[in-house]
Design a protein around this motif. Sequence first.
Motif, PDB file in Angstrom:
ATOM      1  N   ILE A  28      14.600 114.442  -0.246  1.00 39.52           N
ATOM      2  CA  ILE A  28      13.702 114.755  -1.367  1.00 39.52           C
ATOM      3  C   ILE A  28      13.930 113.786  -2.520  1.00 39.52           C
ATOM      4  O   ILE A  28      12.983 113.285  -3.141  1.00 39.52           O
ATOM      5  CB  ILE A  28      13.914 116.212  -1.819  1.00 39.52           C
ATOM      6  CG1 ILE A  28      13.403 117.179  -0.732  1.00 39.52           C
ATOM      7  CG2 ILE A  28      13.205 116.478  -3.146  1.00 39.52           C
ATOM      8  CD1 ILE A  28      13.639 118.631  -1.051  1.00 39.52           C
ATOM      9  N   LEU A  79      11.280 111.149  -4.190  1.00 39.20           N
ATOM     10  CA  LEU A  79      10.985 111.129  -5.630  1.00 39.20           C
ATOM     11  C   LEU A  79      11.200 109.750  -6.236  1.00 39.20           C
ATOM     12  O   LEU A  79      10.563 109.402  -7.241  1.00 39.20           O
ATOM     13  CB  LEU A  79      11.869 112.148  -6.362  1.00 39.20           C
ATOM     14  CG  LEU A  79      11.516 113.624  -6.157  1.00 39.20           C
ATOM     15  CD1 LEU A  79      12.573 114.505  -6.796  1.00 39.20           C
ATOM     16  CD2 LEU A  79      10.152 113.926  -6.740  1.00 39.20           C
ATOM     17  N   THR A 128       8.017 107.841  -6.652  1.00 35.08           N
ATOM     18  CA  THR A 128       6.960 108.504  -7.416  1.00 35.08           C
ATOM     19  C   THR A 128       7.124 108.158  -8.895  1.00 35.08           C
ATOM     20  O   THR A 128       8.186 107.669  -9.314  1.00 35.08           O
ATOM     21  CB  THR A 128       7.029 110.033  -7.245  1.00 35.08           C
ATOM     22  OG1 THR A 128       8.237 110.527  -7.872  1.00 35.08           O
ATOM     23  CG2 THR A 128       7.027 110.418  -5.766  1.00 35.08           C
ATOM     24  N   TRP A 178       7.702 110.092 -11.229  1.00 31.96           N
ATOM     25  CA  TRP A 178       8.670 110.981 -11.894  1.00 31.96           C
ATOM     26  C   TRP A 178      10.107 110.492 -11.730  1.00 31.96           C
ATOM     27  O   TRP A 178      10.939 110.737 -12.588  1.00 31.96           O
ATOM     28  CB  TRP A 178       8.535 112.402 -11.356  1.00 31.96           C
ATOM     29  CG  TRP A 178       7.150 112.929 -11.501  1.00 31.96           C
ATOM     30  CD1 TRP A 178       6.508 113.293 -12.658  1.00 31.96           C
ATOM     31  CD2 TRP A 178       6.191 113.105 -10.455  1.00 31.96           C
ATOM     32  NE1 TRP A 178       5.227 113.698 -12.399  1.00 31.96           N
ATOM     33  CE2 TRP A 178       4.993 113.601 -11.056  1.00 31.96           C
ATOM     34  CE3 TRP A 178       6.213 112.925  -9.078  1.00 31.96           C
ATOM     35  CZ2 TRP A 178       3.870 113.884 -10.319  1.00 31.96           C
ATOM     36  CZ3 TRP A 178       5.076 113.205  -8.343  1.00 31.96           C
ATOM     37  CH2 TRP A 178       3.925 113.682  -8.956  1.00 31.96           C
ATOM     38  N   PRO A 191      12.095 116.851 -12.009  1.00 31.37           N
ATOM     39  CA  PRO A 191      11.396 116.710 -10.726  1.00 31.37           C
ATOM     40  C   PRO A 191      12.229 117.117  -9.520  1.00 31.37           C
ATOM     41  O   PRO A 191      11.697 117.652  -8.547  1.00 31.37           O
ATOM     42  CB  PRO A 191      11.027 115.216 -10.680  1.00 31.37           C
ATOM     43  CG  PRO A 191      11.891 114.562 -11.685  1.00 31.37           C
ATOM     44  CD  PRO A 191      12.170 115.577 -12.735  1.00 31.37           C
ATOM     45  N   SER A 240      11.057 120.089  -7.111  1.00 31.09           N
ATOM     46  CA  SER A 240      10.842 119.809  -5.688  1.00 31.09           C
ATOM     47  C   SER A 240      11.671 120.737  -4.808  1.00 31.09           C
ATOM     48  O   SER A 240      11.172 121.267  -3.803  1.00 31.09           O
ATOM     49  CB  SER A 240      11.191 118.351  -5.384  1.00 31.09           C
ATOM     50  OG  SER A 240      10.382 117.469  -6.128  1.00 31.09           O
ATOM     51  N   PHE A 276      10.045 123.438  -2.281  1.00 26.31           N
ATOM     52  CA  PHE A 276      10.411 123.367  -0.864  1.00 26.31           C
ATOM     53  C   PHE A 276      11.024 124.681  -0.389  1.00 26.31           C
ATOM     54  O   PHE A 276      10.653 125.206   0.673  1.00 26.31           O
ATOM     55  CB  PHE A 276      11.401 122.216  -0.647  1.00 26.31           C
ATOM     56  CG  PHE A 276      11.930 122.130   0.758  1.00 26.31           C
ATOM     57  CD1 PHE A 276      11.213 121.466   1.743  1.00 26.31           C
ATOM     58  CD2 PHE A 276      13.138 122.716   1.099  1.00 26.31           C
ATOM     59  CE1 PHE A 276      11.686 121.386   3.042  1.00 26.31           C
ATOM     60  CE2 PHE A 276      13.634 122.646   2.394  1.00 26.31           C
ATOM     61  CZ  PHE A 276      12.901 121.973   3.368  1.00 26.31           C
TER      62      PHE A 276
END
Length: 324
Positions: free
Chosen positions: A93, A97, A100, A102, A108, A112, A116
């Motif tokens: 994860i 990220l 991205t 973020w 974030p 996330s 999830f």
Amino acid sequence: MKSEDPRSLIAEAAGYRPGDLIAIAVITAATLLAVYVPVLNASPLRILLGVAMVLFIPGYALIAALFPAKGDLDGIERVALSFGLSIAVVPLIGLGLNYTPWGIRLDPILASLTLFTLAMTGIAWYRRLTLPADERFMVPAREIFNAARLELFDPGASWLDRGLSSLLVVAIVAALATTAYVIAVPKEGEHFTEFYILGPGGKAADYPTDPRVNSAQSLIVGVGNHEYREVAYTVEAVLLNQTFDPVTNTSTIHAVTPIDRFTVTVPHNETRELPWEFSVPSTEYNRLEFLLFTETVPAQNVTGQDRINASYRDLHLWLRPRPV
């Protein structure tokens, strides 16, 4: 296989409350509170729930979604795989990220992990609901408790056995309490400050090293405090004309122009990332220097290399300014 008629599932869902999945959802919500509620985020509860959220909770939710039947895995396998999959899922994860806007930051990452975990919990709840009641996995908490009580405090056991059982319980409780204390009150480690610059996209790339003269350029200046106290930092930005002599292995500063100075107060174990803009007034400058000071800032008559040496941390970018 049980019928998956939507009306029958909805009717049964109202009375189906899997204790382990409810506990996962409650722990996830409690983690959010422990991170963002002002009183709780300064308590050991934040660390305890944070460790569980990283090392166990996501993996358990994923295992519950993948294996909804009680015959799929036994209890030891579920616990072991929960730890293993959490250790695998959380870095993945974070890796996602990183690509991205973020980035890898607290908000974030926590969002996330929460999404999830709740998504996997919802899938696990639905998949168990589609199974016959006697095939659904459930944590037999009452049976485990009764078996442990009978094992430790057997009425037919001798006084010696009961004493040893009581001693074992005390040792287990003391071990758990010690572990919780070590996690909640970690030993004070090295004191240091992170000081870094990122490109305008929030990544360690795309730095404006070839700016046009007098054109606005942007960066992100980051300061991470790990000094075990709140610190009021001073950041200075300076343009330099500097050359390097490979023969003598020395650098010479020919021109110094301060362009900005600002302060930022950062609590312990927190990071501030500040958007920052600058422009280069002439092609003679070839280095952008960032200086970080703590509470002690040298006098203005300390300049050039002496001021760089006096800073707590320093960063730089080599520039190749282009004429307009």
